[in-house]
Design a protein around this motif. Structure first.
Motif, mmCIF file in Angstrom:
data_model
loop_
_atom_site.group_PDB
_atom_site.id
_atom_site.type_symbol
_atom_site.label_atom_id
_atom_site.label_comp_id
_atom_site.label_asym_id
_atom_site.label_seq_id
_atom_site.Cartn_x
_atom_site.Cartn_y
_atom_site.Cartn_z
ATOM 1 N N ASP A 18 -11.354 -2.941 -6.440
ATOM 2 C CA ASP A 18 -10.085 -2.564 -7.054
ATOM 3 C C ASP A 18 -8.981 -2.556 -5.996
ATOM 4 O OD1 ASP A 18 -11.265 -2.227 -9.517
ATOM 5 O OD2 ASP A 18 -11.244 -0.034 -9.463
ATOM 6 N N VAL A 19 -7.754 -2.752 -6.449
ATOM 7 C CA VAL A 19 -6.599 -2.740 -5.561
ATOM 8 C C VAL A 19 -5.613 -1.703 -6.082
ATOM 9 C CG1 VAL A 19 -4.673 -4.098 -4.628
ATOM 10 C CG2 VAL A 19 -6.902 -5.175 -4.984
ATOM 11 N N SER A 20 -5.018 -0.962 -5.160
ATOM 12 C CA SER A 20 -4.000 0.033 -5.515
ATOM 13 C C SER A 20 -2.778 -0.169 -4.650
ATOM 14 C CB SER A 20 -4.529 1.449 -5.295
ATOM 15 O OG SER A 20 -5.508 1.755 -6.227
ATOM 16 N N ARG A 21 -1.646 0.205 -5.208
ATOM 17 C CA ARG A 21 -0.405 0.204 -4.427
ATOM 18 C C ARG A 21 -0.233 1.611 -3.859
ATOM 19 N NH1 ARG A 21 3.417 -1.993 -7.821
ATOM 20 N NH2 ARG A 21 2.821 -4.000 -6.958
ATOM 21 N N LEU A 22 -0.305 1.704 -2.540
ATOM 22 C CA LEU A 22 -0.166 2.975 -1.852
ATOM 23 C C LEU A 22 1.231 3.040 -1.243
ATOM 24 C CD1 LEU A 22 -1.466 5.600 -0.738
ATOM 25 C CD2 LEU A 22 -2.152 4.263 1.252
ATOM 26 N N THR A 23 1.949 4.104 -1.553
ATOM 27 C CA THR A 23 3.271 4.315 -0.985
ATOM 28 C C THR A 23 3.249 5.621 -0.214
ATOM 29 O OG1 THR A 23 4.281 3.194 -2.873
ATOM 30 C CG2 THR A 23 5.741 4.512 -1.488
ATOM 31 N N SER A 31 1.913 1.972 4.005
ATOM 32 C CA SER A 31 2.057 1.615 2.592
ATOM 33 C C SER A 31 1.634 0.173 2.349
ATOM 34 C CB SER A 31 3.518 1.795 2.159
ATOM 35 O OG SER A 31 3.933 3.128 2.341
ATOM 36 N N GLY A 32 1.328 -0.142 1.093
ATOM 37 C CA GLY A 32 1.008 -1.512 0.727
ATOM 38 C C GLY A 32 -0.038 -1.568 -0.374
ATOM 39 N N GLU A 33 -0.445 -2.780 -0.678
ATOM 40 C CA GLU A 33 -1.510 -2.985 -1.659
ATOM 41 C C GLU A 33 -2.828 -2.978 -0.905
ATOM 42 O OE1 GLU A 33 -0.464 -6.470 -3.884
ATOM 43 O OE2 GLU A 33 1.220 -5.440 -4.823
ATOM 44 N N ILE A 34 -3.678 -2.014 -1.232
ATOM 45 C CA ILE A 34 -4.894 -1.774 -0.470
ATOM 46 C C ILE A 34 -6.105 -1.907 -1.384
ATOM 47 C CG2 ILE A 34 -6.149 -0.101 0.936
ATOM 48 C CD1 ILE A 34 -3.429 1.111 1.678
ATOM 49 N N GLU A 35 -7.087 -2.662 -0.917
ATOM 50 C CA GLU A 35 -8.313 -2.888 -1.683
ATOM 51 C C GLU A 35 -9.366 -1.835 -1.324
ATOM 52 O OE1 GLU A 35 -11.456 -6.491 -2.691
ATOM 53 O OE2 GLU A 35 -9.906 -6.799 -1.203
ATOM 54 N N VAL A 36 -10.193 -1.511 -2.324
ATOM 55 C CA VAL A 36 -11.341 -0.637 -2.074
ATOM 56 C C VAL A 36 -12.456 -1.520 -1.536
ATOM 57 C CG1 VAL A 36 -12.996 0.971 -3.076
ATOM 58 C CG2 VAL A 36 -10.632 0.926 -3.923
ATOM 59 N N ALA A 37 -12.935 -1.207 -0.338
ATOM 60 C CA ALA A 37 -13.980 -1.984 0.329
ATOM 61 C C ALA A 37 -15.326 -1.814 -0.384
ATOM 62 C CB ALA A 37 -14.087 -1.528 1.785
ATOM 63 N N PRO A 38 -16.279 -2.717 -0.123
ATOM 64 C CA PRO A 38 -17.600 -2.608 -0.746
ATOM 65 C C PRO A 38 -18.298 -1.267 -0.494
ATOM 66 C CG PRO A 38 -17.349 -4.767 0.243
ATOM 67 C CD PRO A 38 -16.149 -3.947 0.662
ATOM 68 N N ASP A 39 -17.982 -0.613 0.639
ATOM 69 C CA ASP A 39 -18.614 0.681 0.919
ATOM 70 C C ASP A 39 -17.902 1.856 0.242
ATOM 71 O OD1 ASP A 39 -16.316 0.981 2.445
ATOM 72 O OD2 ASP A 39 -17.371 1.366 4.331
ATOM 73 N N GLY A 40 -16.852 1.576 -0.566
ATOM 74 C CA GLY A 40 -16.154 2.619 -1.314
ATOM 75 C C GLY A 40 -15.012 3.277 -0.576
ATOM 76 N N THR A 41 -14.674 2.784 0.625
ATOM 77 C CA THR A 41 -13.539 3.308 1.372
ATOM 78 C C THR A 41 -12.348 2.372 1.189
ATOM 79 O OG1 THR A 41 -14.163 2.117 3.382
ATOM 80 C CG2 THR A 41 -15.050 4.364 3.111
ATOM 81 N N PRO A 94 1.635 -20.036 -12.767
ATOM 82 C CA PRO A 94 0.430 -19.424 -13.328
ATOM 83 C C PRO A 94 -0.554 -19.046 -12.220
ATOM 84 C CG PRO A 94 0.410 -21.796 -13.655
ATOM 85 C CD PRO A 94 1.725 -21.458 -13.029
ATOM 86 N N ARG A 95 -1.076 -17.849 -12.273
ATOM 87 C CA ARG A 95 -2.082 -17.391 -11.307
ATOM 88 C C ARG A 95 -2.506 -15.974 -11.662
ATOM 89 N NH1 ARG A 95 -0.034 -14.292 -6.648
ATOM 90 N NH2 ARG A 95 2.201 -14.122 -6.790
ATOM 91 N N VAL A 96 -3.339 -15.391 -10.814
ATOM 92 C CA VAL A 96 -3.756 -13.994 -10.975
ATOM 93 C C VAL A 96 -2.725 -13.114 -10.267
ATOM 94 C CG1 VAL A 96 -5.537 -12.286 -10.480
ATOM 95 C CG2 VAL A 96 -6.192 -14.636 -11.043
ATOM 96 N N TYR A 97 -2.230 -12.118 -10.970
ATOM 97 C CA TYR A 97 -1.263 -11.176 -10.412
ATOM 98 C C TYR A 97 -1.872 -9.786 -10.378
ATOM 99 C CZ TYR A 97 2.342 -14.721 -10.933
ATOM 100 O OH TYR A 97 3.085 -15.867 -10.817
ATOM 101 N N LEU A 98 -1.482 -8.997 -9.389
ATOM 102 C CA LEU A 98 -1.843 -7.587 -9.328
ATOM 103 C C LEU A 98 -0.655 -6.813 -9.864
ATOM 104 C CD1 LEU A 98 -3.498 -7.494 -5.805
ATOM 105 C CD2 LEU A 98 -4.644 -7.270 -8.017
ATOM 106 N N LEU A 99 -0.826 -6.215 -11.047
ATOM 107 C CA LEU A 99 0.279 -5.548 -11.721
ATOM 108 C C LEU A 99 -0.163 -4.181 -12.227
ATOM 109 C CD1 LEU A 99 1.396 -8.626 -13.857
ATOM 110 C CD2 LEU A 99 2.499 -7.772 -11.785
ATOM 111 N N PRO A 100 0.779 -3.253 -12.369
ATOM 112 C CA PRO A 100 0.426 -1.951 -12.936
ATOM 113 C C PRO A 100 -0.126 -2.135 -14.352
ATOM 114 C CG PRO A 100 2.631 -1.894 -11.993
ATOM 115 C CD PRO A 100 2.179 -3.330 -11.981
#
Length: 127
Positions: A18-23, A31-41, A94-100
């Motif tokens: 999953d990806v979240s926008r951290l401010t 800050s930025g768009e941060i992914e959850v790593a495979p280890d859950g961090t 056209p592509r995959v976007y990360l959106l709220p």
């Protein structure tokens, strides 16, 4: 009379991938768009020891604030999960976007550059 069952939905949690926008206010480097790593961090140099997978967002936010407390006095943090939305069809980009998750079809189409000159808004597809 029995009480009605609660219709409350379970709390929103993050999963690996999953990806979240951290401010982090007043700290753009954190800050930025941060992914959850495979280890859950969080996959971020500053937050790579913060466990977030399967944990409600309010607790994730508190953990990030704790992690920042040695860098900032009273850090202000906002975290918003982003959804992977495929915008395809007659759009300029056209592509995959990360959106709220609350993004509307019209907002997603605008993000993708609006319909092409020969396209029509009904020829835009979201997945």
């Amino acid at each position: 009379m029995p009480s009605p069952l609660s219709a409350a939905s379970p709390p929103l949690v993050l999963r690996p991938g999953d990806v979240s926008r951290l401010t982090v206010w007043e700290s753009p480097s954190f800050s930025g768009e941060i992914e959850v790593a495979p280890d859950g961090t969080l996959h971020h140099p500053r937050f790579n020891r913060v466990a977030v997978a399967g944990i409600p967002l309010d607790i994730v936010r508190a953990r990030i604030i704790t992690c920042l407390s040695d860098h900032q006095r009273e850090p202000a943090v906002d975290i918003k999960p982003l959804a992977r939305i495929v915008v395809s069809g007659e759009v300029r980009t056209p592509r995959v976007y990360l959106l709220p998750p609350e993004t509307t079809v019209a907002d997603a189409a605008v993000k993708a550059g609006s319909p092409t000159l020969t396209g029509h808004e009904r020829q835009v597809a979201l997945e």
